[in-house]
Design a protein around this motif. Structure first.
Motif, PDB file in Angstrom:
ATOM      1  N   THR A  23       1.069  -1.181   0.116  1.00  0.00           N
ATOM      2  CA  THR A  23      -0.376   0.164  -0.508  1.00  0.00           C
ATOM      3  C   THR A  23       0.869   1.207   0.258  1.00  0.00           C
ATOM      4  O   THR A  23       2.037   1.164   0.435  1.00  0.00           O
ATOM      5  N   LEU A  24       0.147   2.267  -0.439  1.00  0.00           N
ATOM      6  CA  LEU A  24       0.978   3.686  -0.244  1.00  0.00           C
ATOM      7  C   LEU A  24       0.041   4.484   0.583  1.00  0.00           C
ATOM      8  O   LEU A  24      -0.508   4.761   0.817  1.00  0.00           O
ATOM      9  N   LEU A  25       1.694   4.986   1.241  1.00  0.00           N
ATOM     10  CA  LEU A  25       1.381   6.332   2.205  1.00  0.00           C
ATOM     11  C   LEU A  25       1.587   7.356   1.574  1.00  0.00           C
ATOM     12  O   LEU A  25       2.191   7.974   1.789  1.00  0.00           O
ATOM     13  N   LEU A  26      -0.045   8.485   1.896  1.00  0.00           N
ATOM     14  CA  LEU A  26       0.050   9.406   0.595  1.00  0.00           C
ATOM     15  C   LEU A  26       0.011  10.815   2.164  1.00  0.00           C
ATOM     16  O   LEU A  26      -1.163  10.818   2.428  1.00  0.00           O
ATOM     17  N   GLY A  27       0.971  11.746   1.639  1.00  0.00           N
ATOM     18  CA  GLY A  27       0.707  13.590   2.122  1.00  0.00           C
ATOM     19  C   GLY A  27       0.070  14.186   1.802  1.00  0.00           C
ATOM     20  O   GLY A  27       0.508  14.631   0.137  1.00  0.00           O
ATOM     21  N   ARG A  28       0.185  15.447   2.271  1.00  0.00           N
ATOM     22  CA  ARG A  28      -0.031  16.441   1.975  1.00  0.00           C
ATOM     23  C   ARG A  28       1.019  17.310   2.533  1.00  0.00           C
ATOM     24  O   ARG A  28       1.285  17.218   3.797  1.00  0.00           O
ATOM     25  N   TYR A  29       1.715  18.735   2.192  1.00  0.00           N
ATOM     26  CA  TYR A  29       2.337  19.758   3.208  1.00  0.00           C
ATOM     27  C   TYR A  29       1.335  20.710   3.241  1.00  0.00           C
ATOM     28  O   TYR A  29       0.588  21.026   2.468  1.00  0.00           O
ATOM     29  N   ASP A  30       1.998  21.624   4.985  1.00  0.00           N
ATOM     30  CA  ASP A  30       0.832  22.622   5.736  1.00  0.00           C
ATOM     31  C   ASP A  30       1.779  23.575   4.554  1.00  0.00           C
ATOM     32  O   ASP A  30       2.893  23.552   3.860  1.00  0.00           O
ATOM     33  N   GLU A  31       1.314  24.726   5.149  1.00  0.00           N
ATOM     34  CA  GLU A  31       2.055  25.807   5.578  1.00  0.00           C
ATOM     35  C   GLU A  31       3.643  26.314   5.323  1.00  0.00           C
ATOM     36  O   GLU A  31       4.455  26.917   5.242  1.00  0.00           O
ATOM     37  N   ALA A  32       3.859  25.376   6.686  1.00  0.00           N
ATOM     38  CA  ALA A  32       4.962  25.426   6.547  1.00  0.00           C
ATOM     39  C   ALA A  32       6.198  24.757   6.295  1.00  0.00           C
ATOM     40  O   ALA A  32       7.001  24.845   6.991  1.00  0.00           O
ATOM     41  N   GLY A  33       5.667  23.858   5.157  1.00  0.00           N
ATOM     42  CA  GLY A  33       6.214  23.238   4.899  1.00  0.00           C
ATOM     43  C   GLY A  33       6.543  21.873   5.472  1.00  0.00           C
ATOM     44  O   GLY A  33       7.368  20.678   4.682  1.00  0.00           O
ATOM     45  N   ARG A  34       5.594  20.931   6.443  1.00  0.00           N
ATOM     46  CA  ARG A  34       5.405  19.724   6.943  1.00  0.00           C
ATOM     47  C   ARG A  34       4.427  18.845   6.133  1.00  0.00           C
ATOM     48  O   ARG A  34       3.872  19.687   5.350  1.00  0.00           O
ATOM     49  N   LEU A  35       4.988  17.788   6.388  1.00  0.00           N
ATOM     50  CA  LEU A  35       4.744  16.731   5.515  1.00  0.00           C
ATOM     51  C   LEU A  35       3.554  15.482   6.688  1.00  0.00           C
ATOM     52  O   LEU A  35       3.561  15.776   7.216  1.00  0.00           O
ATOM     53  N   TRP A  36       2.351  15.671   6.147  1.00  0.00           N
ATOM     54  CA  TRP A  36       1.062  15.550   7.053  1.00  0.00           C
ATOM     55  C   TRP A  36       0.086  13.967   6.213  1.00  0.00           C
ATOM     56  O   TRP A  36       0.134  14.266   5.378  1.00  0.00           O
ATOM     57  N   MET A  37       0.365  13.262   7.102  1.00  0.00           N
ATOM     58  CA  MET A  37      -0.252  11.837   5.875  1.00  0.00           C
ATOM     59  C   MET A  37      -1.960  12.525   6.236  1.00  0.00           C
ATOM     60  O   MET A  37      -2.384  12.715   6.812  1.00  0.00           O
ATOM     61  N   VAL A  38      -2.389  11.882   4.235  1.00  0.00           N
ATOM     62  CA  VAL A  38      -3.340  12.146   4.865  1.00  0.00           C
ATOM     63  C   VAL A  38      -4.843  10.556   3.965  1.00  0.00           C
ATOM     64  O   VAL A  38      -5.821  11.214   4.421  1.00  0.00           O
ATOM     65  N   ALA A  39      -3.474   9.854   3.468  1.00  0.00           N
ATOM     66  CA  ALA A  39      -4.432   8.552   2.954  1.00  0.00           C
ATOM     67  C   ALA A  39      -3.235   7.236   3.220  1.00  0.00           C
ATOM     68  O   ALA A  39      -2.775   7.680   2.712  1.00  0.00           O
ATOM     69  N   ARG A  40      -4.604   6.454   3.084  1.00  0.00           N
ATOM     70  CA  ARG A  40      -3.434   5.203   2.593  1.00  0.00           C
ATOM     71  C   ARG A  40      -4.505   4.207   1.856  1.00  0.00           C
ATOM     72  O   ARG A  40      -5.741   4.289   2.047  1.00  0.00           O
TER      73      ARG A  40
END
Length: 127
Positions: A23-40
């Motif tokens: 499976t893949l763990l998917l993320g998006r960056y926030d305004e500060a440049g931190r990568l957050w996991m949003v989906a699997r």
């Protein structure tokens, strides 16, 4: 047949092996440049595992998720065992509409890699 809307996110990690991820763990960056996991994703087909696996690059301790723990979730208990990858590939996926605090509550279905998009062209993660 009904059209299903898709979304995109950065591949930040995988379960299984790097060569043939389950499976893949998917993320998006926030305004500060931190990568957050949003989906699997749901489990990938054998052909997709091999195709995506050829494009993944292992990440070292500089990865934003290095040392992090994620819940196995979706009926499984404990922590998710995963490997981080360099977050340079964008995945397109299909998801239901259940989103909680910018995270998809159910596994999403991988559609394809988006070579025409960069990780920083994704919508921002917001809480």
């Amino acid at each position: 047949m009904r059209a299903q809307p898709t979304a995109e996110a950065v591949i930040g990690g995988v379960t299984g092996s790097l060569k043939e991820p389950l499976t893949l763990l998917l993320g998006r960056y926030d305004e500060a440049g931190r990568l957050w996991m949003v989906a699997r994703t749901t489990e990938l087909t054998t052909a997709v595992r091999r195709g995506v696996g050829r494009r993944l690059t292992p990440a070292g301790s500089e990865h934003p998720w290095h040392g992090r723990n994620f819940s196995a979730g979706w009926g499984a208990s404990g922590e998710l065992e995963f490997r981080t990858v360099k977050p340079h590939l964008v995945a397109e996926f299909v998801a239901d509409t259940a989103v909680d605090a910018s995270r998809y509550r159910h596994p999403v279905r991988f559609v394809r890699l988006r070579d025409d998009l960069t990780p920083h062209e994704m919508p921002l993660f917001t809480t």
